[in-house]
Design an enzyme around this catalytic site. Structure first.
Site, PDB file in Angstrom:
ATOM      1  N   GLU A 290     109.636  38.087  67.679  1.00  0.00           N
ATOM      2  CA  GLU A 290     109.117  38.677  68.913  1.00  0.00           C
ATOM      3  C   GLU A 290     109.246  40.192  68.815  1.00  0.00           C
ATOM      4  OE1 GLU A 290     107.242  38.240  72.665  1.00  0.00           O
ATOM      5  OE2 GLU A 290     107.583  36.842  71.001  1.00  0.00           O
ATOM      6  N   GLU A 321     101.858  47.070  71.435  1.00  0.00           N
ATOM      7  CA  GLU A 321     102.461  46.788  70.138  1.00  0.00           C
ATOM      8  C   GLU A 321     101.405  46.505  69.080  1.00  0.00           C
ATOM      9  OE1 GLU A 321     105.843  45.133  73.038  1.00  0.00           O
ATOM     10  OE2 GLU A 321     104.772  43.666  71.790  1.00  0.00           O
ATOM     11  N   ASP A 475     108.228  37.427  77.072  1.00  0.00           N
ATOM     12  CA  ASP A 475     109.158  36.476  76.468  1.00  0.00           C
ATOM     13  C   ASP A 475     108.874  35.054  76.948  1.00  0.00           C
ATOM     14  OD1 ASP A 475     110.696  38.560  75.136  1.00  0.00           O
ATOM     15  OD2 ASP A 475     111.374  39.099  77.145  1.00  0.00           O
TER      16      ASP A 475
END
Length: 493
Positions: A290, A321, A475
């Site tokens: 992750e 990201e 998450d």
């Protein structure tokens, strides 16, 4: 009474006769005739259609995980209003400016404004421990401040622990407050327990919230900390040592981004340790990485090219990201400074394909293990997988989208009145030729296309109109996507 009933019946007969023998009778005349009442049937909204369809397509995989090991970042999150806290710290609104590392309250303010005006999430290291502790005290005392389980690993562990059939091992710096808040189903090795908690401060802002001339286009958050335990990945060795006894079916690794603020010498050394540690995991056990917000291109390049990414089976990331990953590796659309709204699906598809081809196992002769990328942004999610390695990905990407909606709204099920569809209904498979024009059918809300030997699955997100909490959504999305994913047994990595 009977006269009234007879009159009504006669009128109905006359109206029916006139209407059926004169279908072209002008509407001006018909509006004076009391035609039989037709109950109106309201058409379901796109949000209702999609949420109903999810119930059908989100099915459990044939082979499910039984034991998942998660590490290695864990902390306590203090969530406050970003604008409110900065005002309490006597900061005035001003011009935004990004900082790779925060050294002062002024740096914090500028970085917060920089990301607030873009509606983007970001995470930074605060170098001055004394100043950070002062800000942390102010945050904890701020009216309405909330305390939660924090850290990618702990948050993923909490989400996985909501499945009663699953055993979850969590390794990370777990202090007394965090240990108290963790689900009792989570196993924490004694070596991971420490006397004090690591605190992360989460500055949230709402969609449309304004501070000075800065206006947030959407709800999001800015995270910062002075976290040395997580910054050095101090629980890494404990994590790996625990795997032999726990014997997981799946390993989830996070926290690499925390090392970025510790300096090049430290992260170069610890990245090598991480590679050795991951390499020690049994080859039959897939590893999911992750990712999180980073700013050092050399560091990202080390993760991508030389170190970690090629030896994991799966990664999860968001739009910032993904773009930074391409910028660091001079990949597709690396010249794009930012997405500027909902990320273009074609561009996202180009970068995902590039990652799997350059750093993954799209070539069967490649020694890399990476075969799956779970991309998530506010409006939609994309799962890109190398053919032959993963199953049940339609359900996995839809499940990730569904949990983004329910968790943001604080609900167990979708309430169509509280969400809105922002995903494009038409898009292209690539930003450049050759490209395929694709459309999203709300009744079957996962679009699928292939490029070379990579299959893409796109699911729209029903965006919560008034989100209660944005922290930890990524998450939860990755955890849910993994729970519905199945690795093909003949292709164990």
């Amino acid at each position: 009474m009977w006269r009234k009933a007879a009159g009504t019946a006669l009128l109905a007969f006359v109206v029916g006769y006139v209407y059926h023998t004169n279908p072209d009778l002008p509407e001006q005349v018909l509006q004076y005739l009391p035609l039989p009442h037709q109950p109106s049937q309201s058409k379901p909204s796109l949000e209702q259609v999609i949420s109903t369809a999810w119930e059908t397509i989100i099915t459990a995989p044939t082979r499910q995980w039984g034991r998942v090991a998660v590490g290695v970042n864990a902390c306590v999150d203090v969530v406050v209003s970003g604008v409110g806290l900065l005002q309490a710290l006597a900061q005035d609104p001003g011009v935004g400016r990004d900082h790779e590392v925060l050294h002062s309250t002024a740096d914090l303010k500028e970085a917060f404004i920089h990301y607030m005006e873009r509606g983007s999430a970001a995470e930074r290291f605060f170098s001055d421990e004394e100043v950070f502790q002062r800000i942390a005290r102010a945050a904890a005392e701020y009216p309405g401040a909330q305390i939660y389980v924090g850290g990618n690993a702990a948050l993923i562990g909490q989400k996985l622990a909501s499945y009663p059939q699953l055993m979850v091992l969590l390794c990370g710096p777990v202090g007394p407050k965090l240990h108290e808040m963790l689900d009792e189903q989570i196993i924490v090795p004694p070596e991971s327990l420490q006397e004090t908690d690591e605190y992360h401060l989460i500055l949230e802002y709402k969609a449309g919230e304004q501070w000075g001339t800065t206006r947030a286009p959407q709800a999001n958050r800015f995270i910062f900390s002075h976290d040395v335990s997580n910054g050095e990945m101090s629980a890494l060795e404990t994590f790996v040592a625990s795997l032999d006894e726990f014997e997981p079916d799946l390993v989830v690794l996070s926290g690499l981004h925390m090392m970025e603020g510790q300096g090049r010498l430290m992260w170069e050394r610890r990245l090598k340790d991480a590679v050795v540690a991951i390499s020690d995991v049994r080859s039959s056990v897939p590893v999911h990485l992750e990712l999180a917000s980073m700013t050092d291109r050399d560091y990202m390049n080390s993760i991508m090219k030389e170190q970690v990414m090629p030896i994991v089976a799966s990664i999860g990331l968001n739009e910032q990201e993904l773009l930074f990953l391409s910028q660091a590796g001079t990949g597709p659309h690396a010249d794009l400074p930012s997405w500027g709204g909902v990320p273009d699906v074609g561009r996202v598809s180009d970068i995902l394909l590039w990652v799997l081809e350059q750093h993954g196992r799209s070539d069967p002769q490649s020694e890399a293990d990476l075969t799956r990328i779970h991309f998530h942004t506010l409006a939609y999610h994309v799962l890109a997988t190398v053919d032959g390695h993963w199953a049940n990905q339609v359900a996995a990407v839809a499940a990730g989208a569904r949990v983004a909606s329910t968790q943001a709204c604080g609900l167990r099920t979708i309430d169509a009145s509280k969400v809105v569809l922002r995903a494009p209904l038409e898009f292209h498979s690539s930003h450049s030729e050759p490209r395929e024009k694709l459309s999203l059918d709300p009744a079957r809300p996962v679009a699928v296309w292939r490029r070379h030997n990579v299959t893409f699955h796109l699911a729209p997100v029903l965006v919560c109109k008034q989100p209660l909490r944005t922290v930890g959504l990524g998450d939860a999305i990755s955890a849910e996507g993994l729970m519905y994913s199945e690795i093909r047994p003949h292709q164990v990595l």
